[in-house]
Motif scaffolding. Structure first.
Motif, PDB file in Angstrom:
ATOM      1  N   TYR A 152       4.775  57.921  75.049  1.00  0.00           N
ATOM      2  CA  TYR A 152       3.555  58.172  75.814  1.00  0.00           C
ATOM      3  C   TYR A 152       2.341  58.135  74.889  1.00  0.00           C
ATOM      4  N   ASP A 153       1.561  57.057  75.002  1.00  0.00           N
ATOM      5  CA  ASP A 153       0.309  56.941  74.252  1.00  0.00           C
ATOM      6  C   ASP A 153      -0.777  57.606  75.100  1.00  0.00           C
ATOM      7  N   ILE A 154      -1.498  58.540  74.511  1.00  0.00           N
ATOM      8  CA  ILE A 154      -2.470  59.314  75.290  1.00  0.00           C
ATOM      9  C   ILE A 154      -3.595  58.415  75.806  1.00  0.00           C
ATOM     10  N   ASP A 155      -3.759  57.222  75.181  1.00  0.00           N
ATOM     11  CA  ASP A 155      -4.816  56.322  75.664  1.00  0.00           C
ATOM     12  C   ASP A 155      -4.438  55.605  76.970  1.00  0.00           C
ATOM     13  N   ALA A 156      -3.202  55.838  77.461  1.00  0.00           N
ATOM     14  CA  ALA A 156      -2.853  55.350  78.804  1.00  0.00           C
ATOM     15  C   ALA A 156      -3.724  56.036  79.850  1.00  0.00           C
ATOM     16  N   VAL A 178       4.311  54.146  78.111  1.00  0.00           N
ATOM     17  CA  VAL A 178       3.108  54.420  78.898  1.00  0.00           C
ATOM     18  C   VAL A 178       1.910  54.273  77.966  1.00  0.00           C
ATOM     19  N   ASP A 179       1.028  53.303  78.257  1.00  0.00           N
ATOM     20  CA  ASP A 179       0.039  52.916  77.253  1.00  0.00           C
ATOM     21  C   ASP A 179      -0.992  51.980  77.891  1.00  0.00           C
ATOM     22  N   ALA A 180      -2.218  52.025  77.376  1.00  0.00           N
ATOM     23  CA  ALA A 180      -3.199  50.996  77.747  1.00  0.00           C
ATOM     24  C   ALA A 180      -2.837  49.677  77.092  1.00  0.00           C
ATOM     25  N   HIS A 181      -2.083  49.759  75.981  1.00  0.00           N
ATOM     26  CA  HIS A 181      -1.737  48.582  75.167  1.00  0.00           C
ATOM     27  C   HIS A 181      -0.232  48.351  75.196  1.00  0.00           C
ATOM     28  N   ALA A 182       0.183  47.122  74.907  1.00  0.00           N
ATOM     29  CA  ALA A 182       1.619  46.837  74.920  1.00  0.00           C
ATOM     30  C   ALA A 182       2.251  47.066  73.543  1.00  0.00           C
ATOM     31  N   GLY A 213      -8.038  56.825  69.292  1.00  0.00           N
ATOM     32  CA  GLY A 213      -8.617  55.778  68.452  1.00  0.00           C
ATOM     33  C   GLY A 213      -9.031  54.510  69.172  1.00  0.00           C
ATOM     34  N   THR A 214      -8.305  54.133  70.215  1.00  0.00           N
ATOM     35  CA  THR A 214      -8.605  52.878  70.927  1.00  0.00           C
ATOM     36  C   THR A 214      -8.678  53.123  72.436  1.00  0.00           C
ATOM     37  N   PRO A 215      -9.718  53.889  72.869  1.00  0.00           N
ATOM     38  CA  PRO A 215      -9.826  54.179  74.308  1.00  0.00           C
ATOM     39  C   PRO A 215     -10.152  52.912  75.100  1.00  0.00           C
TER      40      PRO A 215
HETATM   41 MN   LIG Z   1      -2.644  52.483  73.292  1.00  0.00          MN
END
Ligand SMILES: [Mn+2]
Ligand SMILES: NC(=[NH2+])NCCC[C@H](N)C(=O)O
Ligand SMILES: [Mn+2]
Length: 368
Positions: free
Chosen positions: A278-282, A170-174, A292-294
């Motif tokens: 689970y990346d919190i930026d998801a 779960v992430d904004a990034h892959a 760090g990378t919202p």
């Molecule tokens: Mn991310």
């Protein structure tokens, strides 16, 4: 196959049918119904106890997979939000293994754009051993990061104990760049590429990484929440046919369908342990800005908790990473506490916290 815990264990129809007995039922069918009810109740009680997990918590204050200071403070902030006590209050037996101590490896020359490979490799080796121990101890492992490069060690260590695991990312990034496709050289944008068998030939030899062998196939991972992919990542996901629900799919299908399809994809051939990374930026930066990378346009608070609730409902959660909480990136105290509390709620929801409420099985209404 839809993984529905209630249906799976036969509580829904059985237990509820008896609440409204109809006058037209014959006595034999009534006996059947009573029998069914007892089975239903017994099963319901077993399910409740199924939700009580032995949990092992590992703090991984690691920040060398990227360049922003502060992400090493994640475990500390999450613990100070009383995570352990709250899991205990939910009825779980929790063992906190404390924080791993990571050290910079000397003479850690960059390899092209890839920064501090030996340090990242050695930290992940340490974490892999720790996660493997937690799993051998029969606990569901919770890794508190730290940056997302830690997923290399976390998943590798988990797979050492449970080779049949699958991954929900779960992430904004892959985070599936190879060292050669990475536009930044940061390891936290690459962990998945070291774990996938299909990418093995695309990974150069990297000092500090000789211990890693790929332990996952492209079919064993599902992405949720994507909205910021590099070209190489997009190419890899398409060419390997990796199941990915970007925010566009979340919008199109709704988070309910997304979770149903994600679980179908991973579990249709049978039950297997789930690793939830689970990346919190998801989650949308309006909820979890201290990272760090919202990236704007993320999961709502409700969607982020729903993902965790559904993973819990499978009864198959075996390890969880909560990463990229960076208290130094919050502009205000509120931004920090909102981010930390989202992280805590994700963990609690993974272990049975329900928005519908809960009562212990021995609960009695007070008599006047
Ligand atoms: Mn991310
Ligand atoms: N775990 C993260 N927050 N990853 C962000 C990765 C950003 C970018 N795709 C990179 O490879 O550098
Ligand atoms: Mn990530």
């Amino acid at each position: 196959m839809q993984v529905n815990l209630a249906a799976d264990h036969g509580i829904s129809e059985n237990a509820y049918a008896t609440v409204s007995p109809t006058a037209t039922r014959s006595s034999s069918s009534r006996i059947m119904l009573v029998k069914k009810t007892f089975t239903g109740i017994r099963r319901a009680l077993t399910i409740q106890s199924r939700f009580y997990h032995p949990i092992g918590i590992v703090g991984a204050p690691f920040a060398r997979g990227q360049r922003k200071d502060g992400v090493e403070k994640g475990p500390d902030y999450i613990r100070r939000a009383r995570l352990v006590a709250k899991l205990g209050a939910q009825g779980h037996q929790v063992k906190d293994y404390g924080d791993l101590k990571f050290e910079d490896v000397p003479n850690d020359e960059p390899l092209g754009r890839v920064k501090m490979p030996k340090t990242v490799g050695s930290a992940n080796k340490q974490l892999a051993d720790a996660v493997k121990t937690v799993k051998k101890n029969g606990q569901t492992c919770v890794v508190l990061g730290g940056d997302h490069s830690l997923a290399i060690g976390s998943i590798y260590g988990h797979a050492a104990a449970r080779p049949d695991l699958c991954v929900v990312w779960v992430d904004a990034h892959a985070d599936i760049n190879t060292p050669l496709t990475s536009p930044t050289g940061n390891f936290h944008g690459q962990p998945v590429s070291y774990l996938l068998r299909e990418l093995h030939s695309k990974i150069p030899v990297i000092p500090g990484f000789s211990w890693i062998k790929p332990c996952l196939s492209a079919q064993d991972i599902v992405y949720i929440g994507l909205r910021d992919l590099d070209p190489g990542e997009h190419y890899i996901i398409k060419h390997l046919g990796i199941k990915a629900f970007s925010m566009t799919e979340v919008d199109r299908l709704g988070i309910g369908r997304v979770m149903e399809e994600a679980c179908d994809h991973l579990l249709s051939k049978g039950k297997r342990p789930i690793h939830l990374s689970y990346d919190i930026d998801a989650i949308d930066p309006s909820v979890s800005p201290a990272t760090g990378t919202p990236v704007k346009g993320g999961l709502t608070y409700r969607e982020s908790v729903y993902v965790a609730e559904e993973i819990c409902r499978t009864g198959l959660l075996s390890a969880l990473d909560v990463v990229e909480v960076n208290p130094d990136r919050g502009k205000t105290e509120e931004e920090v506490s909102s981010t930390v509390s989202a992280a805590v709620d994700v963990v609690l929801s993974c272990f049975g916290q329900l928005r519908e409420g809960f009562h212990p099985s021995n609960y009695q209404l007070p008599e006047p």
